[in-house]
Design a protein around this motif. Structure first.
Motif, PDB file in Angstrom:
ATOM      1  N   LEU A  22       4.732 -21.907 101.805  1.00  0.00           N
ATOM      2  CA  LEU A  22       4.549 -21.105 100.403  1.00  0.00           C
ATOM      3  C   LEU A  22       3.706 -20.152 100.431  1.00  0.00           C
ATOM      4  O   LEU A  22       3.704 -18.524 100.288  1.00  0.00           O
ATOM      5  CB  LEU A  22       5.550 -21.900  98.947  1.00  0.00           C
ATOM      6  CG  LEU A  22       5.125 -21.325  98.074  1.00  0.00           C
ATOM      7  CD1 LEU A  22       7.082 -20.641  98.483  1.00  0.00           C
ATOM      8  CD2 LEU A  22       5.707 -21.945  97.473  1.00  0.00           C
ATOM      9  N   THR A  26       3.195 -15.661 100.405  1.00  0.00           N
ATOM     10  CA  THR A  26       2.595 -15.283  99.731  1.00  0.00           C
ATOM     11  C   THR A  26       0.948 -14.567  99.812  1.00  0.00           C
ATOM     12  O   THR A  26       1.332 -13.754  99.835  1.00  0.00           O
ATOM     13  CB  THR A  26       2.612 -16.391  98.503  1.00  0.00           C
ATOM     14  OG1 THR A  26       3.738 -16.896  98.314  1.00  0.00           O
ATOM     15  CG2 THR A  26       2.143 -15.143  97.058  1.00  0.00           C
ATOM     16  N   CYS A  27       0.381 -15.468 100.077  1.00  0.00           N
ATOM     17  CA  CYS A  27      -0.737 -14.355 100.617  1.00  0.00           C
ATOM     18  C   CYS A  27      -0.553 -13.362 101.593  1.00  0.00           C
ATOM     19  O   CYS A  27      -1.083 -12.455 101.372  1.00  0.00           O
ATOM     20  CB  CYS A  27      -1.748 -15.537 101.030  1.00  0.00           C
ATOM     21  SG  CYS A  27      -2.531 -16.892  99.490  1.00  0.00           S
ATOM     22  N   ILE A  30       0.481 -10.610 100.188  1.00  0.00           N
ATOM     23  CA  ILE A  30      -0.177  -9.981  98.825  1.00  0.00           C
ATOM     24  C   ILE A  30      -1.036  -9.321 100.024  1.00  0.00           C
ATOM     25  O   ILE A  30      -1.607  -7.721  99.390  1.00  0.00           O
ATOM     26  CB  ILE A  30      -1.041 -11.224  97.686  1.00  0.00           C
ATOM     27  CG1 ILE A  30      -0.297 -11.519  97.218  1.00  0.00           C
ATOM     28  CG2 ILE A  30      -2.036 -10.946  97.962  1.00  0.00           C
ATOM     29  CD1 ILE A  30       0.689 -10.763  95.873  1.00  0.00           C
ATOM     30  N   GLY A 153       8.149 -17.682  99.230  1.00  0.00           N
ATOM     31  CA  GLY A 153       6.726 -16.483  99.001  1.00  0.00           C
ATOM     32  C   GLY A 153       6.742 -15.689  99.503  1.00  0.00           C
ATOM     33  O   GLY A 153       6.353 -14.772  98.523  1.00  0.00           O
ATOM     34  N   ALA A 154       7.854 -14.656  99.888  1.00  0.00           N
ATOM     35  CA  ALA A 154       7.008 -13.244  99.784  1.00  0.00           C
ATOM     36  C   ALA A 154       8.209 -12.306  98.843  1.00  0.00           C
ATOM     37  O   ALA A 154       7.836 -11.615  98.116  1.00  0.00           O
ATOM     38  CB  ALA A 154       8.380 -13.132 101.447  1.00  0.00           C
ATOM     39  N   LEU A 156       7.961 -14.309  95.827  1.00  0.00           N
ATOM     40  CA  LEU A 156       6.609 -14.195  94.716  1.00  0.00           C
ATOM     41  C   LEU A 156       5.699 -13.291  95.173  1.00  0.00           C
ATOM     42  O   LEU A 156       5.444 -12.706  94.044  1.00  0.00           O
ATOM     43  CB  LEU A 156       6.255 -15.904  95.259  1.00  0.00           C
ATOM     44  CG  LEU A 156       5.556 -16.984  93.699  1.00  0.00           C
ATOM     45  CD1 LEU A 156       6.007 -16.872  92.646  1.00  0.00           C
ATOM     46  CD2 LEU A 156       4.683 -17.991  94.265  1.00  0.00           C
ATOM     47  N   ALA A 157       5.554 -13.434  96.174  1.00  0.00           N
ATOM     48  CA  ALA A 157       4.601 -11.819  96.169  1.00  0.00           C
ATOM     49  C   ALA A 157       5.186 -10.774  95.678  1.00  0.00           C
ATOM     50  O   ALA A 157       3.804 -10.202  94.968  1.00  0.00           O
ATOM     51  CB  ALA A 157       3.877 -11.767  97.447  1.00  0.00           C
ATOM     52  N   SER A 158       5.785 -10.435  95.687  1.00  0.00           N
ATOM     53  CA  SER A 158       6.598  -9.313  95.395  1.00  0.00           C
ATOM     54  C   SER A 158       6.692  -8.774  94.397  1.00  0.00           C
ATOM     55  O   SER A 158       7.361  -7.760  93.658  1.00  0.00           O
ATOM     56  CB  SER A 158       7.741  -9.176  96.597  1.00  0.00           C
ATOM     57  OG  SER A 158       8.732  -9.890  95.758  1.00  0.00           O
ATOM     58  N   PHE A 178      -6.549 -14.627  96.703  1.00  0.00           N
ATOM     59  CA  PHE A 178      -5.753 -15.123  96.801  1.00  0.00           C
ATOM     60  C   PHE A 178      -6.075 -15.155  98.608  1.00  0.00           C
ATOM     61  O   PHE A 178      -5.742 -16.544  99.125  1.00  0.00           O
ATOM     62  CB  PHE A 178      -4.505 -13.969  97.512  1.00  0.00           C
ATOM     63  CG  PHE A 178      -3.546 -14.198  96.645  1.00  0.00           C
ATOM     64  CD1 PHE A 178      -2.424 -15.111  96.871  1.00  0.00           C
ATOM     65  CD2 PHE A 178      -3.595 -12.980  95.454  1.00  0.00           C
ATOM     66  CE1 PHE A 178      -1.516 -15.210  95.174  1.00  0.00           C
ATOM     67  CE2 PHE A 178      -2.455 -13.183  95.030  1.00  0.00           C
ATOM     68  CZ  PHE A 178      -1.317 -14.312  94.703  1.00  0.00           C
TER      69      PHE A 178
END
Length: 515
Positions: A22, A26-27, A30, A153-154, A156-158, A178
């Motif tokens: 995750l 996410t990172c 980002i 995770g993708a 969440l980042a978006s 991040f």
């Protein structure tokens, strides 16, 4: 370790590694978004920059996935090393890019090099995790869980990048935040798998050192951006802010205040009156009774300053995308006097919205429309110069309405200027192009539009409001174009599905800036 304790350890191990997926997803996204946003701020043309960044990042992940086949021993240790390395490179990417932009000529090499490094490392991590977990889960369960956490995770980042982190932290602190998260996960894994890692002590020291370094950089994130701005602009930077839409920078010297948006000069207080008088006064002087006025763009309020000088004007609606821009020029003690506090005029109504969408959802008609958008340097702005946009504008004009469009330099970019003229004419408007000289910009162009033909007597119109620059005599000169401001090219109409104007603009201005 008894069987129950071993089972609990395995369960914690699985969920910690899945949580790492995750964080990785996410990172990684980002860092990709930071690079794309920063590139669009500094280099322009957001569509091109994001397309290149996304393509290079995904290709680099493919390279990383290929290289992962060479990692067959000490998988946990390699995973932690890469996690820490991603946090270091990704975390410092934004401050490094901001600082190097004004210093190096080959900025693109650094930008794309960082994207390749991060993408390759992230591409290695997921296959490593699959190898680590393959003996702990069935194949279907392994793939299902890993990719579920990856996609979450993708998502969440978006969501958090545009809605939370960029408005609250800015790009530099976002990348550092991040990076800290990546390194923190690596450090946590060092402690959890301490007995399985040969060099756990060394990894802990490295992770702790860079974690501390990035925390310090995070604390001084604004200072780093101030350093970048100081190197990028000749004059003193008195205000700088990254909004969800653009990077705003105000500079000042003894005689001049300047606004830059995404590093591009928008006005100089020393001569902006030449630009804004030429933009506003011809349209409002040609129209017999301009009561209801619409301004699209112009969030600095300088065009509004000229409009409210007309006593017959009853209402002015200004539509500008960025609320920070209009707030700044309404309340800032140094900037509000430039527009003579026009945003506080009771006739003025400020609307923060996308002009295209706002026109589609609004039915009011106007006597005059002043269109003061940035130059069409990218597709996001190019749509506001399209035939579709002018068709929508047509629905909001009274029978005798006059509108004007700032249309870049006919000297530097004649194809771009005459493309705007042709596009406006293609939807049934009569046009009257003109130009003037603004010292901080050079030769600049405008196009008047109307549903009715402009009579020959227009060149001798009496101006209702005396200006420092504009007059009947100067306007007559402004209607004359020298041969080097014309083009023999067979120009296309700028349409939403081709955005040919953006190509013309990029081609012409890149030659000029490379001289």
């Amino acid at each position: 370790m008894d069987r129950q304790a071993a089972y609990k350890y395995q369960r914690r191990s699985q969920w910690l590694l899945l949580f790492s997926v995750l964080v990785i997803a996410t990172c990684g996204l980002i860092y990709e978004l930071v690079a794309g946003t920063l590139a669009s701020y500094l280099l322009g043309d957001s569509v091109t920059q994001f397309s290149l960044i996304i393509g290079i990042y995904l290709f680099s992940m493919g390279i990383g996935s290929f290289l992962s086949k060479y990692f067959n021993k000490n998988l946990i240790e390699w995973f932690i090393r890469i996690e820490i390395l991603v946090g270091i490179i990704g975390g410092i990417s934004a401050p490094l890019l901001f600082i190097t932009f004004p210093l190096v000529h080959s900025f693109n090499i650094i930008l794309y090099g960082l994207v390749i490094l991060v993408g390759t490392l992230v591409g290695i991590e997921i296959p490593l995790l699959l190898k680590i977990l393959k003996d702990k889960l069935s194949f279907s369960e392994l793939v299902s869980r890993v990719f579920t956490f990856d996609y979450i995770g993708a998502l969440l980042a978006s969501l958090v990048f545009p809605l939370l982190f960029v408005p609250k932290l800015g790009l530099i602190r976002t990348s550092l935040f991040f990076g800290i998260l990546n390194i923190g996960i690596g450090l946590l894994l060092c402690f959890f798998y301490e007995k399985k890692i040969k060099h756990a002590g060394r990894l802990k020291i490295i992770a702790a050192f860079f974690l501390f370094a990035e925390v310090i950089l995070f604390a001084f994130g604004d200072k780093l951006l101030d350093i970048s701005d100081a190197m990028n602009y000749e004059d003193q930077v008195v205000y700088a802010k990254t909004t969800p839409y653009q990077r705003l920078v105000i500079t000042r010297n003894k005689n001049d205040i300047r606004l830059y948006i995404n590093s591009n000069l928008q006005f100089s207080s020393a001569d902006e009156y030449r630009y804004h008088e030429a933009l506003v006064h011809p349209a409002l002087s040609i129209h017999a009774h301009p009561k209801n006025i619409l301004v699209l763009g112009g969030g600095d309020g300088l065009a509004i300053r000229e409009i409210v000088k007309y006593p017959e004007v009853e209402k002015v609606d200004l539509v500008d995308l960025d609320p920070e821009m209009t707030r700044l020029f309404k309340s800032h003690s140094m900037l509000a006097p430039l527009n003579e506090h026009s945003f506080s005029n009771p006739k003025v109504n400020i609307i923060n919205a996308d002009a295209f969408i706002w026109l589609q959802n609004n039915k009011q008609k106007y006597d005059c429309v002043i269109i003061d958008f940035p130059d069409p340097s990218g597709f996001a702005v190019g749509k506001l110069y399209s035939n579709t946009f002018y068709k929508e504008l047509k629905k909001h004009l009274t029978t005798e309405a006059i509108f004007v469009v700032q249309s870049t330099s006919p000297l530097v970019a004649p194809k771009s200027f005459w493309c705007v003229n042709k596009t406006i004419g293609s939807v049934g408007f009569h046009t009257l192009p003109y130009h003037n000289f603004v010292p901080s910009f050079g030769e600049w162009g405008y196009i008047l539009g109307s549903l009715s033909p402009f009579p020959d007597s227009t060149q001798n119109i009496p101006f209702k409001i005396p200006g420092k620059y504009i007059s009947t005599e100067t306007f007559a000169i402004m209607l004359v174009f020298s041969p080097d401001m014309k083009t023999k090219a067979d120009l296309e109409v700028n349409k939403l599905n081709n955005q040919i104007l953006v190509n013309y603009f990029e081609e012409e201005w890149s030659k000029y800036l490379d001289k």
